[in-house]
Write an enzyme that holds these catalytic residues in place. Structure first.
Site, PDB file in Angstrom:
ATOM      1  N   PRO A 112       0.826  -1.215   0.000  1.00 19.80           N
ATOM      2  CA  PRO A 112       0.000   0.000   0.000  1.00 19.80           C
ATOM      3  C   PRO A 112       0.859   1.263   0.000  1.00 19.80           C
ATOM      4  O   PRO A 112       1.892   1.305   0.659  1.00 19.80           O
ATOM      5  CB  PRO A 112      -0.819  -0.105   1.288  1.00 19.80           C
ATOM      6  CG  PRO A 112      -0.136  -1.122   2.128  1.00 19.80           C
ATOM      7  CD  PRO A 112       0.623  -2.019   1.207  1.00 19.80           C
ATOM      8  N   GLY A 116       3.725   2.927   5.310  1.00 25.52           N
ATOM      9  CA  GLY A 116       4.778   2.514   6.237  1.00 25.52           C
ATOM     10  C   GLY A 116       5.445   1.206   5.871  1.00 25.52           C
ATOM     11  O   GLY A 116       6.249   0.687   6.635  1.00 25.52           O
ATOM     12  N   SER A 120       7.432   3.274  -1.712  1.00 28.93           N
ATOM     13  CA  SER A 120       8.200   4.094  -2.652  1.00 28.93           C
ATOM     14  C   SER A 120       9.601   3.522  -2.837  1.00 28.93           C
ATOM     15  O   SER A 120      10.101   3.452  -3.968  1.00 28.93           O
ATOM     16  CB  SER A 120       8.263   5.549  -2.187  1.00 28.93           C
ATOM     17  OG  SER A 120       8.851   5.636  -0.917  1.00 28.93           O
ATOM     18  N   ALA A 122      10.519   0.411  -2.611  1.00 35.26           N
ATOM     19  CA  ALA A 122      10.456  -0.813  -3.421  1.00 35.26           C
ATOM     20  C   ALA A 122      10.279  -0.477  -4.900  1.00 35.26           C
ATOM     21  O   ALA A 122      10.916  -1.083  -5.776  1.00 35.26           O
ATOM     22  CB  ALA A 122       9.321  -1.712  -2.926  1.00 35.26           C
ATOM     23  N   ASP A 164      15.140   2.560   4.125  1.00 32.61           N
ATOM     24  CA  ASP A 164      14.120   1.877   3.309  1.00 32.61           C
ATOM     25  C   ASP A 164      14.726   1.309   2.028  1.00 32.61           C
ATOM     26  O   ASP A 164      14.446   0.168   1.636  1.00 32.61           O
ATOM     27  CB  ASP A 164      13.005   2.862   2.913  1.00 32.61           C
ATOM     28  CG  ASP A 164      12.149   3.297   4.088  1.00 32.61           C
ATOM     29  OD1 ASP A 164      12.631   3.209   5.230  1.00 32.61           O
ATOM     30  OD2 ASP A 164      11.009   3.734   3.859  1.00 32.61           O
TER      31      ASP A 164
HETATM   32  C1  MEV Z   1       9.927   6.200   6.422  1.00 33.05           C
HETATM   33  O1  MEV Z   1       9.627   4.887   5.929  1.00 33.05           O
HETATM   34  C2  MEV Z   1      11.013   6.102   7.454  1.00 33.05           C
HETATM   35  C3  MEV Z   1      11.486   7.446   8.021  1.00 33.05           C
HETATM   36  O2  MEV Z   1      12.459   7.136   9.016  1.00 33.05           O
HETATM   37  C4  MEV Z   1      12.077   8.344   6.960  1.00 33.05           C
HETATM   38  C5  MEV Z   1      13.404   7.822   6.423  1.00 33.05           C
HETATM   39  O3  MEV Z   1      14.072   7.022   7.078  1.00 33.05           O
HETATM   40  O4  MEV Z   1      13.789   8.269   5.323  1.00 33.05           O
HETATM   41  C6  MEV Z   1      10.344   8.195   8.702  1.00 33.05           C
END
Ligand code: MEV
Length: 337
Positions: A112, A116, A120, A122, A164
């Site tokens: 989704p 979280g 993006s 991936a 990420d």
């Molecule tokens: C977002 O998935 C994770 C954050 O820590 C931002 C980042 O690490 O770039 C909020």
């Protein structure tokens, strides 16, 4: 035609704090984005992103990056996804030394958007790998991760960590602290994800934490405390046998740290009623621990529970639109047959 896929992720510990140089431990999970790329002769880029989300939140859109049409709701999410795809295209053109390369790009994703789970990252990771390969250039996963980070950094206006993108490119559990990125041997953790059907705006949420941190010393301390508990969690993982299912004691210790981490994220203003409701539903169902994952504001929580109880309880929680078990994805970015 070249298709690559890359996994989404959950944060066991450390989102937000990782932006300020604290360590984080994201874990790749078996929900993938697939990007198919076909080079074009005319140098244009056309994107078909028919499904960028889970059931119930499906976005249908097809168009050209060079000539964007109006987009129906939920436009901001799709618009954001398009910015990531554009940034990935720029990285692929540069990596292959083909500044004028054009592409037909098809994006399919079971992750989704903005929830979280690293949607993006991936898409960017799979997109860079597929587009460079389509031009005859093969990058190793570390280089894909580096370029994907550059792309995220550009779109998030300098507010992205490497967490990420590195996790999605490498797969498995990883540890990120500033520029120091490594994979770690973690046992197969029993993740359960609850999804509220919504999304948060990563840029806004990161900016909110930054403002709070600049305004109050105690907010800066809170960010550092997230780093401390992450280091504690890493020690637990390092002492565990990566080949064996984690025992009750390890789950209880990790879960306690996850609960603490959620409390601190809540204090930093990035939780939401729906996320808190899902976290409590998981805890009440007997999960070892539960926390929001990713930027917050809406989207997903992650819990640890080897039984079916948490998933079952989330199924009856009004705020939860979908719950599922998320297996650790040991493979990061890969070419699909
Ligand atoms: C977002 O998935 C994770 C954050 O820590 C931002 C980042 O690490 O770039 C909020």
């Amino acid at each position: 035609m070249t298709t690559c896929s890359a996994p989404g992720k959950v944060y066991l510990f450390g989102e937000h704090a990782v932006v300020y140089g604290e360590p984080a431990v994201p874990c790749a999970v078996e929900r993938r984005a697939r990007v198919t790329v076909e080079p074009r002769e005319d140098g244009r880029v056309r994107v078909d992103a028919a499904d960028l989300s889970l059931d119930g939140f499906t976005v249908t859109w097809g168009g050209s990056i060079d000539d964007r049409p109006d987009i129906d709701a939920p436009a901001p999410l799709v618009e954001a996804a398009m910015e990531y795809i554009e940034a990935a295209v720029r990285q692929a053109r540069e990596a292959a030394d083909r500044p004028d390369a054009g592409f037909d790009i098809t994006v399919e994703s079971a992750i989704p958007l903005g929830a979280g789970l690293g949607s993006s990252a991936a898409v960017v990771v799979a997109g860079i790998d597929a587009a460079t390969r389509a031009l005859g250039t093969e990058l190793d996963p570390e280089e894909v991760a580096r370029r994907a980070y550059e792309a995220e950094y550009e779109v998030q206006e300098g507010q992205a960590s490497r967490a990420d993108t590195f996790c999605s490119a490498m797969g498995g559990a990883v540890r990120v602290e500033g520029d120091d990125t490594r994979t770690i041997d973690a046992p197969p953790l029993p993740f359960v994800v609850g999804y509220d059907g919504g999304a948060g705006d990563t840029g806004e949420l990161v900016a909110g934490v930054r403002a709070l941190r600049e305004e109050h010393a105690f907010a800066a301390d809170t960010v550092e405390t997230v780093g401390d508990l992450t280091r504690e969690g890493e020690r637990l993982l390092a002492d565990a046998d990566p080949e064996r299912e984690p025992g009750d004691e390890l789950l209880a210790d990790l879960g306690e740290l996850m609960n603490f981490n959620h409390g601190l994220l809540e204090a930093l203003g990035v939780s939401a009623r729906s996320l808190d409701a899902m976290v409590w539903a998981a805890r009440d169902a007997g999960a070892a621990g539960a926390k929001l994952t990713g930027a917050g504001g809406g989207g997903c929580i992650v819990a640890l529970d080897p039984t079916d109880e948490t998933q079952h309880a989330l199924g009856y929680t009004a705020e939860c639109e979908q719950s599922f078990r998320a297996e650790l994805a040991t493979e990061g970015v890969r070419v699909e047959a």
